[in-house]
Design a protein around this motif. Structure first.
Motif, PDB file in Angstrom:
ATOM      1  N   MET A   1       0.238   5.836  -1.457  1.00  0.00           N
ATOM      2  CA  MET A   1       0.194   5.091  -2.940  1.00  0.00           C
ATOM      3  C   MET A   1      -0.941   4.408  -3.330  1.00  0.00           C
ATOM      4  N   SER A   2      -0.727   4.429  -4.381  1.00  0.00           N
ATOM      5  CA  SER A   2      -1.786   4.394  -5.175  1.00  0.00           C
ATOM      6  C   SER A   2      -2.308   3.075  -5.794  1.00  0.00           C
ATOM      7  N   HIS A   3      -1.409   1.926  -5.388  1.00  0.00           N
ATOM      8  CA  HIS A   3      -1.984   0.820  -5.228  1.00  0.00           C
ATOM      9  C   HIS A   3      -2.602   0.922  -4.003  1.00  0.00           C
ATOM     10  N   GLY A   4      -3.709  -0.757  -3.287  1.00  0.00           N
ATOM     11  CA  GLY A   4      -3.677  -1.350  -3.128  1.00  0.00           C
ATOM     12  C   GLY A   4      -3.041  -2.457  -1.696  1.00  0.00           C
ATOM     13  N   PRO A   5      -2.788  -2.732  -0.715  1.00  0.00           N
ATOM     14  CA  PRO A   5      -1.351  -3.454  -0.232  1.00  0.00           C
ATOM     15  C   PRO A   5      -2.115  -5.007  -1.205  1.00  0.00           C
ATOM     16  N   ARG A   6      -2.884  -5.527  -0.979  1.00  0.00           N
ATOM     17  CA  ARG A   6      -2.880  -6.637  -2.429  1.00  0.00           C
ATOM     18  C   ARG A   6      -1.633  -6.816  -3.872  1.00  0.00           C
ATOM     19  N   SER A   7      -2.379  -4.952  -4.195  1.00  0.00           N
ATOM     20  CA  SER A   7      -1.982  -5.466  -5.698  1.00  0.00           C
ATOM     21  C   SER A   7      -0.724  -4.605  -5.398  1.00  0.00           C
ATOM     22  N   GLY A   8       0.040  -3.738  -4.252  1.00  0.00           N
ATOM     23  CA  GLY A   8       0.798  -3.075  -4.024  1.00  0.00           C
ATOM     24  C   GLY A   8       2.050  -4.382  -4.119  1.00  0.00           C
ATOM     25  N   LEU A   9       1.333  -5.787  -3.358  1.00  0.00           N
ATOM     26  CA  LEU A   9       2.505  -7.001  -3.016  1.00  0.00           C
ATOM     27  C   LEU A   9       2.789  -7.115  -4.350  1.00  0.00           C
ATOM     28  N   ALA A  10       1.513  -7.518  -5.427  1.00  0.00           N
ATOM     29  CA  ALA A  10       1.672  -7.650  -6.528  1.00  0.00           C
ATOM     30  C   ALA A  10       2.641  -7.675  -7.304  1.00  0.00           C
ATOM     31  N   ALA A  11       2.714  -5.820  -7.631  1.00  0.00           N
ATOM     32  CA  ALA A  11       3.622  -4.811  -8.512  1.00  0.00           C
ATOM     33  C   ALA A  11       4.974  -5.014  -7.364  1.00  0.00           C
ATOM     34  N   VAL A  12       5.377  -5.206  -6.028  1.00  0.00           N
ATOM     35  CA  VAL A  12       6.000  -5.469  -6.403  1.00  0.00           C
ATOM     36  C   VAL A  12       7.051  -6.260  -6.011  1.00  0.00           C
ATOM     37  N   ARG A  90      21.590  10.301   0.398  1.00  0.00           N
ATOM     38  CA  ARG A  90      20.477  10.190   2.203  1.00  0.00           C
ATOM     39  C   ARG A  90      18.958  10.304   0.763  1.00  0.00           C
ATOM     40  N   PRO A  91      17.470   9.804   1.111  1.00  0.00           N
ATOM     41  CA  PRO A  91      16.384  10.192   0.337  1.00  0.00           C
ATOM     42  C   PRO A  91      15.970  11.631   0.104  1.00  0.00           C
ATOM     43  N   GLU A  92      14.960  11.584  -1.368  1.00  0.00           N
ATOM     44  CA  GLU A  92      15.472  13.077  -1.745  1.00  0.00           C
ATOM     45  C   GLU A  92      13.829  13.408  -1.475  1.00  0.00           C
ATOM     46  N   ARG A  93      12.721  14.241  -0.699  1.00  0.00           N
ATOM     47  CA  ARG A  93      11.514  13.688  -1.205  1.00  0.00           C
ATOM     48  C   ARG A  93      11.201  14.972  -1.164  1.00  0.00           C
ATOM     49  N   LEU A  94      10.478  15.813  -2.026  1.00  0.00           N
ATOM     50  CA  LEU A  94      10.424  17.535  -2.149  1.00  0.00           C
ATOM     51  C   LEU A  94       9.388  17.630  -3.169  1.00  0.00           C
ATOM     52  N   ALA A  95       8.681  18.619  -2.553  1.00  0.00           N
ATOM     53  CA  ALA A  95       7.146  19.355  -2.466  1.00  0.00           C
ATOM     54  C   ALA A  95       7.051  19.517  -3.901  1.00  0.00           C
ATOM     55  N   ASP A  96       8.918  20.379  -4.659  1.00  0.00           N
ATOM     56  CA  ASP A  96       8.714  21.548  -5.581  1.00  0.00           C
ATOM     57  C   ASP A  96      10.233  21.113  -6.170  1.00  0.00           C
ATOM     58  N   GLY A 146       3.297  14.437  -3.713  1.00  0.00           N
ATOM     59  CA  GLY A 146       2.648  13.828  -4.093  1.00  0.00           C
ATOM     60  C   GLY A 146       3.509  12.673  -2.900  1.00  0.00           C
ATOM     61  N   PHE A 147       4.142  12.394  -3.308  1.00  0.00           N
ATOM     62  CA  PHE A 147       4.783  10.754  -2.900  1.00  0.00           C
ATOM     63  C   PHE A 147       5.092  10.707  -1.239  1.00  0.00           C
ATOM     64  N   THR A 148       4.707   9.860  -0.529  1.00  0.00           N
ATOM     65  CA  THR A 148       4.775   9.457   0.593  1.00  0.00           C
ATOM     66  C   THR A 148       5.982   9.032   1.125  1.00  0.00           C
ATOM     67  N   ALA A 149       5.872   8.970   2.772  1.00  0.00           N
ATOM     68  CA  ALA A 149       6.705   8.090   3.303  1.00  0.00           C
ATOM     69  C   ALA A 149       6.721   6.169   2.938  1.00  0.00           C
ATOM     70  N   GLN A 150       5.530   5.999   2.635  1.00  0.00           N
ATOM     71  CA  GLN A 150       5.365   5.002   2.390  1.00  0.00           C
ATOM     72  C   GLN A 150       5.864   4.553   0.610  1.00  0.00           C
ATOM     73  N   ASP A 151       6.168   5.059  -0.271  1.00  0.00           N
ATOM     74  CA  ASP A 151       6.786   5.524  -1.177  1.00  0.00           C
ATOM     75  C   ASP A 151       8.164   5.584  -0.826  1.00  0.00           C
ATOM     76  N   GLU A 152       8.232   6.049  -0.366  1.00  0.00           N
ATOM     77  CA  GLU A 152       9.656   6.008   0.256  1.00  0.00           C
ATOM     78  C   GLU A 152      10.212   5.091   0.823  1.00  0.00           C
ATOM     79  N   GLU A 153       9.720   4.394   1.061  1.00  0.00           N
ATOM     80  CA  GLU A 153      10.356   3.113   1.639  1.00  0.00           C
ATOM     81  C   GLU A 153       9.776   1.926   0.578  1.00  0.00           C
ATOM     82  N   LEU A 154       9.442   1.363  -0.369  1.00  0.00           N
ATOM     83  CA  LEU A 154       8.952   1.025  -0.757  1.00  0.00           C
ATOM     84  C   LEU A 154      10.135   1.362  -2.096  1.00  0.00           C
ATOM     85  N   LEU A 155      10.316   2.134  -2.199  1.00  0.00           N
ATOM     86  CA  LEU A 155      11.754   2.811  -3.327  1.00  0.00           C
ATOM     87  C   LEU A 155      12.844   2.462  -2.864  1.00  0.00           C
ATOM     88  N   SER A 156      13.396   2.532  -1.597  1.00  0.00           N
ATOM     89  CA  SER A 156      14.214   1.950  -0.976  1.00  0.00           C
ATOM     90  C   SER A 156      14.482   0.394  -0.987  1.00  0.00           C
TER      91      SER A 156
END
Length: 381
Positions: A1-12, A90-96, A146-156
């Protein structure tokens, strides 16, 4: 994720609050897409709501200009990756995304996309949408996503709240549609009664004229003039039904315009004179304006159907930071205490509930032979 924990929580938190502020489905969809793109720092985001015919009832994008979107052409069909998210949820996370065997290409004007993250929006077992992002704004080694497992969890998490917001928006729009349909039916009934009465009078007058033609031509001529007048009035009523019997768009027209239109329609539909005045009124929160409108409608219905009034006046004015609605008639009146004891409330309980539900008060002044005044006051917001 491009945000730190604090900014990420605020963004959510900001994203969830933004979604909860809107009630229109289209606004909710736009907010979800914009929030997702910003939250996960992606170049593109989109959300599709499927229809029942292999396409999308609505498709909202963020990161694509209006000119680009217009050049892309018609809404996409449910195929490729989009179909996978809708029909194999189901989630789909693809490199290309372009190298996935399910990829079926896109229009010439479509922007180039590589790494991809998508998942379904579900309401219980029902898939009510597909949300996806593309081109994460971060360094990406060749062949990696570029999208991570953490991104997937956040988007979920975002998608779960999006399902709630979207369902609430749909329920709100459905409720408003039912209210509009109910009001449309009620006004149609009022106009139907008025036109029927005039046509009945027209028929009787025409019969009288026919009977007088041979023995009293002067009186017959007078009756025929009356026939013409009644026919003109009936035509006016039918014209009103066509031109003015439209759903009450309180959120678009505001309380004053909506009340003014409805009193004009009722004035034509009844023998009683129905008037509307306003003074110093300022716009109120939507819930309060709706409550004022519903109380006015109930009070008007009572006055026109039960009181035998010759004149009913509706007025709205400013009082402090809020407003006061007053519906007054010169009809037969009643004893409010006797009505309550007899278990017949003439909608008073409903009106009091509407008033208290928005922090307001309702007072009723009436006595046999003295007419009735219904007054509702709200404090404003």
């Amino acid at each position: 994720m491009s945000h730190g924990p604090r900014s990420g929580l605020a963004a959510v938190s900001s994203a969830l609050l933004a979604m909860s502020r809107h009630l229109e489905v289209r606004d909710v969809l736009k907010t979800i897409v914009a929030s997702a793109r910003e939250l996960l720092d992606a170049q593109y985001a989109a959300l599709g709501v499927p229809d029942d015919h292999g396409g999308f009832a609505q498709f909202v994008v963020d990161g694509v200009s209006d000119a680009q979107w217009k050049a892309i052409g018609p809404l996409p069909r449910q195929h490729g990756i989009l179909a996978a998210m809708l029909h194999e949820p189901r989630p789909e996370r693809l490199a290309d995304v372009r190298k996935d065997p399910r990829f079926e290409g896109w229009p010439a004007a479509h922007p180039e996309m590589s790494d991809f993250l998508g998942l379904p929006i579900r309401d219980g077992d029902e898939v009510i949408g597909a949300l996806f992002l593309a081109n994460k704004n971060c360094p990406k080694p060749e062949g990696s996503c570029g999208f991570t497992a953490q991104d997937e969890e956040l988007l979920s998490i975002l998608a779960q709240h999006a399902a709630i917001a979207l369902t609430n928006a749909r329920l709100y729009e459905r409720s408003r549609e039912l209210t509009i349909a109910e009001e449309r039916s009620r006004l149609a009934h009022e106009l139907h009664d008025a036109v029927s009465q005039k046509l009945f009078s027209l028929r009787l007058t025409a019969q009288a004229a026919a009977a007088l033609v041979d023995r009293d031509s002067a009186r017959a001529k007078g009756e025929l003039h009356q026939v013409a007048a009644l026919a003109a009035e009936a035509a006016d009523e039918l014209r009103a039904a066509v031109v003015e019997l439209r759903p009450a768009a309180l959120d678009e027209d505001g309380l004053l315009a909506t009340l003014r239109t409805q009193t004009q329609v009722l004035d034509r539909a009844h023998t009683a004179r129905v008037t509307f005045t306003s003074s110093g009124f300022r716009a109120l929160p939507a819930s309060q304006e709706e409550a004022l409108l519903r109380v006015a409608q109930e009070a008007l219905h009572n006055a026109l159907r039960h009181s035998g009034a010759e004149h009913v006046d509706v007025s709205v004015g400013r009082r402090g930071g809020g407003a006061v609605l007053r519906v007054t008639d010169d009809g037969g009146g009643f004893d409010p205490h006797a009505i309550r004891r007899a278990g017949r409330h003439l909608g008073l309980v409903s009106m009091r509930d509407r008033a208290s539900g928005v922090g307001g008060t309702l007072t009723v002044e009436s006595a046999p032979g003295k007419g009735t005044t219904i007054e509702m006051e709200v404090p404003g917001g």
